[in-house]
Design a protein around this motif. Structure first.
Motif, PDB file in Angstrom:
ATOM      1  N   ASN A   2       1.492  21.532 -30.284  1.00 39.23           N
ATOM      2  CA  ASN A   2       1.590  22.888 -30.831  1.00 39.23           C
ATOM      3  C   ASN A   2       0.561  23.682 -29.902  1.00 39.23           C
ATOM      4  OD1 ASN A   2      -1.257  22.422 -31.502  1.00 39.23           O
ATOM      5  ND2 ASN A   2      -0.699  21.693 -33.549  1.00 39.23           N
ATOM      6  N   GLU A  42      -1.023  16.420 -38.395  1.00 37.04           N
ATOM      7  CA  GLU A  42      -0.411  17.806 -38.356  1.00 37.04           C
ATOM      8  C   GLU A  42       0.984  18.054 -39.093  1.00 37.04           C
ATOM      9  OE1 GLU A  42      -1.659  18.994 -33.824  1.00 37.04           O
ATOM     10  OE2 GLU A  42       0.132  18.077 -33.829  1.00 37.04           O
ATOM     11  N   VAL A  44       3.610  18.687 -41.667  1.00 39.30           N
ATOM     12  CA  VAL A  44       3.404  19.048 -43.173  1.00 39.30           C
ATOM     13  C   VAL A  44       4.693  18.491 -43.960  1.00 39.30           C
ATOM     14  CG1 VAL A  44       3.563  21.363 -44.671  1.00 39.30           C
ATOM     15  CG2 VAL A  44       2.376  21.386 -42.469  1.00 39.30           C
ATOM     16  N   LEU A  46       7.471  17.631 -46.239  1.00 33.36           N
ATOM     17  CA  LEU A  46       8.720  18.758 -47.131  1.00 33.36           C
ATOM     18  C   LEU A  46       8.539  18.672 -48.413  1.00 33.36           C
ATOM     19  CD1 LEU A  46      11.982  17.520 -45.245  1.00 33.36           C
ATOM     20  CD2 LEU A  46      10.841  19.690 -44.971  1.00 33.36           C
ATOM     21  N   GLY A  68      16.383  26.073 -33.301  1.00 31.14           N
ATOM     22  CA  GLY A  68      15.273  26.007 -34.201  1.00 31.14           C
ATOM     23  C   GLY A  68      15.379  25.250 -35.570  1.00 31.14           C
ATOM     24  N   GLU A  71      12.999  22.513 -35.587  1.00 30.42           N
ATOM     25  CA  GLU A  71      11.323  22.647 -35.635  1.00 30.42           C
ATOM     26  C   GLU A  71      10.815  22.620 -37.088  1.00 30.42           C
ATOM     27  OE1 GLU A  71       9.527  23.424 -32.970  1.00 30.42           O
ATOM     28  OE2 GLU A  71      11.596  23.142 -31.769  1.00 30.42           O
ATOM     29  N   ALA A  72       9.906  22.027 -37.162  1.00 32.05           N
ATOM     30  CA  ALA A  72       9.190  21.716 -38.635  1.00 32.05           C
ATOM     31  C   ALA A  72       7.943  22.603 -38.323  1.00 32.05           C
ATOM     32  CB  ALA A  72       9.017  20.324 -38.705  1.00 32.05           C
ATOM     33  N   GLU A  73       7.237  22.995 -39.423  1.00 35.47           N
ATOM     34  CA  GLU A  73       6.114  23.687 -39.436  1.00 35.47           C
ATOM     35  C   GLU A  73       4.862  22.604 -39.484  1.00 35.47           C
ATOM     36  OE1 GLU A  73       3.353  25.642 -43.307  1.00 35.47           O
ATOM     37  OE2 GLU A  73       5.398  25.458 -43.428  1.00 35.47           O
ATOM     38  N   ARG A  74       3.821  23.007 -38.579  1.00 30.74           N
ATOM     39  CA  ARG A  74       2.689  21.921 -38.361  1.00 30.74           C
ATOM     40  C   ARG A  74       1.518  22.479 -38.761  1.00 30.74           C
ATOM     41  NH1 ARG A  74       4.771  17.207 -37.099  1.00 30.74           N
ATOM     42  NH2 ARG A  74       3.070  16.977 -35.762  1.00 30.74           N
ATOM     43  N   ARG A  75       0.863  21.703 -39.295  1.00 35.05           N
ATOM     44  CA  ARG A  75      -0.762  22.076 -39.945  1.00 35.05           C
ATOM     45  C   ARG A  75      -1.439  21.879 -38.567  1.00 35.05           C
ATOM     46  NH1 ARG A  75      -1.255  17.624 -43.092  1.00 35.05           N
ATOM     47  NH2 ARG A  75      -0.429  18.613 -44.743  1.00 35.05           N
ATOM     48  N   VAL A  76      -2.459  23.235 -38.512  1.00 42.42           N
ATOM     49  CA  VAL A  76      -3.465  23.368 -37.592  1.00 42.42           C
ATOM     50  C   VAL A  76      -4.611  22.623 -37.899  1.00 42.42           C
ATOM     51  CG1 VAL A  76      -4.874  25.017 -36.249  1.00 42.42           C
ATOM     52  CG2 VAL A  76      -2.396  25.744 -36.882  1.00 42.42           C
TER      53      VAL A  76
END
Length: 123
Positions: A2, A42, A44, A46, A68, A71-76
């Motif tokens: 990321n 990181e 997230v 589903l 896209g 693409e998966a949402e990632r935790r920061v």
């Protein structure tokens, strides 16, 4: 990877490149394991009952299609989060060392601990 990598993660990636070039298998193993743990942290999950991709490719069963789509949402993660992961990796190796006694595997784990501790010793 990321756009929000921490100082420890950046240092781990730099050290990994150096360890690969110098054929340091112990450090490579420790750093790859850590970077995998960071990647897992990181992730997230589903939501329950959600479908990973609504548009399916006719070429690969179950594959998501479209720009896209994969693409998966990632935790920061924060520096503290990553430091905690490093400590967990160190703790796991120390626990395994107790199981292996004074074997070659235990010595390798001890060397991995030293490599990981080096990530925490730097500012």
């Amino acid at each position: 990877m990321n756009d929000h990598t921490t100082a420890i993660e950046n240092r781990a990636r730099t050290w990994l490149s150096e360890a690969v070039r110098s054929h340091d298998a112990v450090t490579v193993s420790a750093l790859r394991s850590l970077l995998g743990a960071i990647g897992n942290a990181e992730a997230v999950p589903l939501p329950a009952g959600s479908d990973a991709g609504t548009l399916q490719s006719e070429h690969v069963a179950g594959a998501a299609a479209g720009v896209g789509a994969a693409e998966a949402e990632r935790r920061v993660l924060t520096d503290d989060d990553v430091a905690a992961l490093v400590r967990v990796e160190i703790s796991e190796r120390r626990s395994a060392m107790a199981v292996y006694g004074s074997s070659e595997r235990s010595h390798r784990l001890a060397a991995e601990v030293v490599a990981l501790e080096g990530l925490l010793d730097r500012p």
